[in-house]
Design an enzyme around this catalytic site. Structure first.
Site, PDB file in Angstrom:
ATOM      1  N   VAL A 154      38.904 -28.069  27.072  1.00 66.67           N
ATOM      2  CA  VAL A 154      39.516 -27.748  28.369  1.00 66.67           C
ATOM      3  C   VAL A 154      38.466 -27.576  29.467  1.00 66.67           C
ATOM      4  O   VAL A 154      37.289 -27.360  29.197  1.00 66.67           O
ATOM      5  CB  VAL A 154      40.387 -26.482  28.270  1.00 66.67           C
ATOM      6  CG1 VAL A 154      41.503 -26.688  27.263  1.00 66.67           C
ATOM      7  CG2 VAL A 154      39.543 -25.270  27.879  1.00 66.67           C
ATOM      8  N   GLU A 155      38.912 -27.659  30.698  1.00 71.09           N
ATOM      9  CA  GLU A 155      38.099 -27.494  31.902  1.00 71.09           C
ATOM     10  C   GLU A 155      36.864 -28.388  31.888  1.00 71.09           C
ATOM     11  O   GLU A 155      35.753 -27.958  32.191  1.00 71.09           O
ATOM     12  CB  GLU A 155      37.709 -26.028  32.101  1.00 71.09           C
ATOM     13  CG  GLU A 155      38.902 -25.137  32.413  1.00 71.09           C
ATOM     14  CD  GLU A 155      38.504 -23.738  32.865  1.00 71.09           C
ATOM     15  OE1 GLU A 155      37.388 -23.587  33.380  1.00 71.09           O
ATOM     16  OE2 GLU A 155      39.306 -22.807  32.695  1.00 71.09           O
ATOM     17  N   GLY A 156      37.071 -29.646  31.533  1.00 70.37           N
ATOM     18  CA  GLY A 156      35.972 -30.607  31.470  1.00 70.37           C
ATOM     19  C   GLY A 156      35.515 -30.777  30.043  1.00 70.37           C
ATOM     20  O   GLY A 156      34.792 -29.936  29.507  1.00 70.37           O
TER      21      GLY A 156
END
Length: 834
Positions: free
Chosen positions: A500-502
């Site tokens: 998640v988040e990149g």
């Protein structure tokens, strides 16, 4: 003899260069005077003269602006215009988002340790500590991870109510709106502690306080939006989520097809100007239960109703989920995680412009808003979660390895196990140091986007390494699910942190150095801006000045790399105290990194964007300089306690070795091979001298995890700790204390020839009773032995379940004969899937 004298004088001159900050003209005069003196005295060998005199002539010509512009800066500007691709508006906003801080010093080859060590030591305020001791402690006591994960598939209703009542979703909301207004350090500490009890609860708390509507509202919302939504978010009247990812745009979030068209529509009985939205989002945490949806989409204005362009760009809006056309409720189940996560959809949803975060003037400006908010949230939530997994693993695995015996000795005494324990301890120390240093930066008002990418990648990847090692040491105890398993959820949910988040592959290969090279380099971004401008006299003069400074910057880093490398880092700037040599070694590699990065960017130009493996290695080097110096800062903050030194040294040696591997990998794969040979002599003049931490050091780190001590407590500070035998992790603490208490007694008995040997007619209690009857031990000592034995049995026991049941306890209605299972089946993969 003249060669030796010349080289000594040359090295002395280069060393002086690293200490002084003089103008080009001053250095030219000094260099020329020195060459003249050596030539007149006959100390300059002819071969060396053929090299240095042409260099001096070039250096002298550089002082004439007209010649420099004609033959250097203007041709270079024209070259850059040809080779550099244009920077899109989305790329520009991402590059300019956030701030630079300590990572910029490291990137530029000039770490100022006074700046680093002057950062205030992390710590919580009295109010924040009271919240940790009160609501956070009470929340942890309410959490049963097995019940959450395998019985309810959700947090209990009373936990949801407690989170709202105690304002867990308002950590960063100012008090004037009813929030807690805590620091980034407190936010991180709260998530870390909850994360050692329940990953589901930690995610539920951290998401609204990281990338969520509250952060965006605080930074960009209108007064009306803040006054209405922030009190409702603080009170728990609204459950927020934020939708960014589309099935067709994950890591490439800038290409989301979700769109909104500016038009007129009806809202509460009136015709107003707004946007008609269509979207499809997935992986949205809290989405299935959210009442307020933050939404990212691309805005278009084909009729120019707003008076500007027809393509406006990414925009962020707040949308009540009960609005007509909005669909939520479905769930994903990411890696058996039970936090609320799922897709949501919108079809022809009309919203007035006042729903756009920041109002009409913020239409089309959402990408930078997201980048800035993500920089803060990513610095807190995922690093805290990764550190929580590591601290939990360090504390439990050290205790288990001390309690569990094989071949008559604790398994933690075997060198193979100690190698894994050393990694667990050293990496946990380094991760926590990076987390704390970064929250200190946030407390100072920084928004360090490059650092947050470093932390996101390395603290989640290292958490995976630590938890894997913990599982290896626990063996069968770690792989059997059940209420007594304290590692399984961390093990299964770590891929979520990685993703998640990149996604981590993208973060490492593109974001850390890709963004760092633009933000941290002192001249590159300005040069690119000049290259994208029309060339006139002003641009030519400004570019010439910037390029001249750039060349001096590169030359200085080259000189420092040679001087620091040849001197074994002894001439590099250092700190003080017992870790001084490590300060110097990081400064040495910082200079080498800066030189190598500069030349690589010069040689490859715009092609570097496609050299992702090289970018990843540069990112690794920069990351480990940051994490290694963070470890030095932590050791200093704690008073340079000698007992903690093995942990700090392990972290520093590990980071230095990783930097060496990264720089060596860059040189091995450098596209211009002849230049790579020359650069290797500059970067590694004495060869590659760094190694992974020694076995002896690893043994010292492992021993810190195996025994109750203040060092062990400092390493795992901030986790949820219980010491009662009826708690899932408290039973370990209880058993560790009892085993340590019994050990001297067992050792004495062994020396006397008395050792328990299991046999059908020889139970442990009988053996202890026999020792008492023979007056070899007292009755109180017998109780110590029995208590240690009973506590050990509780710790090494694994859960089992009745036949034909799922892990939640429900009957499957399927016999072993029907599914081909063996008589040992206790709810395997097929039952779990059911």
């Amino acid at each position: 003899m003249s060669w030796i004298v010349s080289l000594i004088l040359l090295f002395a001159g280069l060393t002086a260069t690293t200490r002084l900050r003089l103008s080009l003209l001053t250095w030219t005069v000094i260099f020329g005077a020195g060459l003249l003196l050596l030539s007149v005295t006959g100390l300059l060998p002819a071969l060396l003269a053929l090299i240095v005199w042409p260099l001096f002539i070039v250096m002298a010509l550089f002082n004439f602006t007209t010649l420099r512009q004609k033959y250097l800066s203007t041709p270079m500007l024209q070259y850059m215009q040809k080779v550099l691709p244009p920077i899109s508006e989305t790329e520009r906003q991402a590059i300019e988002a956030g701030t630079t801080w300590w990572e910029a010093d490291l990137f530029q080859g000039n770490p100022n340790y006074e700046k680093l060590l002057s950062v205030p030591e992390p710590g919580l305020s009295g109010e924040e500590q009271a919240y940790m001791d009160g609501p956070v402690e009470n929340l942890c006591a309410m959490l049963d991870d097995w019940q959450i994960s395998h019985e309810l598939q959700d947090l209990p209703r009373e936990v949801w109510e407690f989170l709202a009542r105690e304002r867990f979703w308002a950590i960063n909301i100012p008090k004037q709106y009813g929030g807690l207004e805590f620091s980034a350090e407190a936010n991180s500490a709260i998530v870390t502690k909850i994360g050692t009890r329940s990953g589901t609860a930690a995610v539920t708390v951290m998401v609204p306080n990281s990338l969520g509507p509250a952060e965006l509202l605080l930074d960009y919302g209108t007064r009306e939006q803040k006054d209405y939504y922030l009190p409702r978010l603080a009170a728990g009247d609204e459950i927020p989520c934020f939708g960014l990812t589309n099935p067709w745009a994950g890591s490439d979030a800038g290409s989301i097809p979700d769109h909104g068209v500016v038009c007129k529509g009806e809202y509460r009985g009136e015709e107003v100007l707004g946007l008609r939205l269509n979207w499809e989002k997935r992986y949205i945490t809290l989405g299935p239960v959210a009442t307020l949806l933050g939404l990212a989409f691309k805005a278009y204005d084909p009729d120019r109703l707003l008076g500007g362009e027809d393509v406006l760009g990414i925009t962020c809006a707040l949308i009540p989920t009960d609005l007509e056309g909005v669909r939520t409720g479905e769930r994903h189940y990411p890696m058996d995680g039970q936090f609320q996560n799922g897709p949501n959809y919108g079809h022809d949803v009309f919203i007035p412009l006042k729903f756009v975060i920041g109002g009409e003037e913020r239409v089309g400006k959402g990408w930078r808003m997201l980048m800035e908010s993500l920089a803060v949230g990513r610095a807190i939530s995922l690093p805290a979660s990764g550190t929580a997994a590591a601290k939990l693993s360090a504390r439990t695995t050290g205790a288990y390895a001390r309690i569990r015996e094989q071949f008559g000795i604790p398994i933690g005494k075997f060198e193979g196990v100690q190698e894994a324990l050393a990694r667990i301890g050293g990496l946990t120390y380094m991760m926590d140091a990076g987390r704390l240093l970064t929250t200190s930066a946030l407390k100072l008002g920084e928004r360090p986007s490059v650092i947050t990418a470093i932390l996101k990648y390395h603290l989640t990847e290292n958490a995976r390494t630590v938890v894997n090692d913990a599982m290896d040491i626990h063996g069968g105890r770690g792989i059997c699910r059940g209420p007594a398993n304290y590692l399984a959820q961390a093990y299964t949910q770590l891929p979520i942190l990685i993703t998640v988040e990149g996604a981590n592959i993208l973060t490492r290969s593109m974001m850390i150095f890709g963004q760092g090279s633009m933000r941290c380099h002192p001249y590159l971004l300005d040069e690119i801006k000049f290259a994208q401008s029309e060339i006139d006299a002003t641009v030519r003069d400004d570019f010439d000045e910037t390029l001249t400074n750039h060349i001096g910057y590169t030359a200085m880093n080259g000189i420092k790399s040679v001087v620091y490398g040849v001197s074994g880092s002894r001439l590099a700037p250092g700190g003080d105290g017992p870790m001084d040599s490590y300060y110097r070694q990081f400064a040495r590699y910082s200079a080498s990194f800066a030189l190598l990065a500069d030349i690589t960017l010069l040689m490859l130009g715009g092609e570097f964007k496609r050299k992702e493996s090289l970018s990843a290695r540069f990112g690794d080097a920069l990351s480990h300089m940051y994490l290694g110096t963070a470890s030095l800062k932590r050791f200093k903050d704690h008073g340079e306690i000698e007992a903690d030194r093995p942990l700090a040294e392990w972290a520093c040696r590990h980071s230095l070795h990783r930097i060496q591997i990264a720089l060596d990998g860059i040189l091995r794969n450098f596209p211009v091979r002849s230049l790579a040979v020359l650069l290797r002599g500059v970067v590694f003049p004495l060869g590659r001298c760094r190694h992974e931490p020694s076995d002896r050091l690893g043994h010292q780190v492992a021993e810190l995890l195996l025994e109750p001590s203040e060092s062990r407590d400092r390493l795992t500070a901030g986790i949820d700790r219980k010491s009662t035998s009826d708690d899932v992790t408290g039973s370990l603490e209880d058993a560790l204390g009892k085993v340590v208490q019994a050990e001297p007694l067992l050792k004495k008995l062994k020396e006397q020839g008395h050792r328990f040997e299991p046999a059908p007619d020889n139970a442990y209690t009988d053996w202890v009773d026999e020792l008492v009857s023979e007056e070899l031990i007292s009755r109180s000592e017998a109780e110590v032995l029995r208590a240690a034995r009973d506590a050990t049995l509780r710790v090494i026991a694994v859960d089992d379940f009745p036949p034909h049941t799922t892990l939640s306890g429900r009957e499957t209605g399927t016999s072993h004969e029907d599914n081909g299972g063996s008589g040992d089946d206790q709810g395997g993969d097929g039952d779990e899937a059911a």
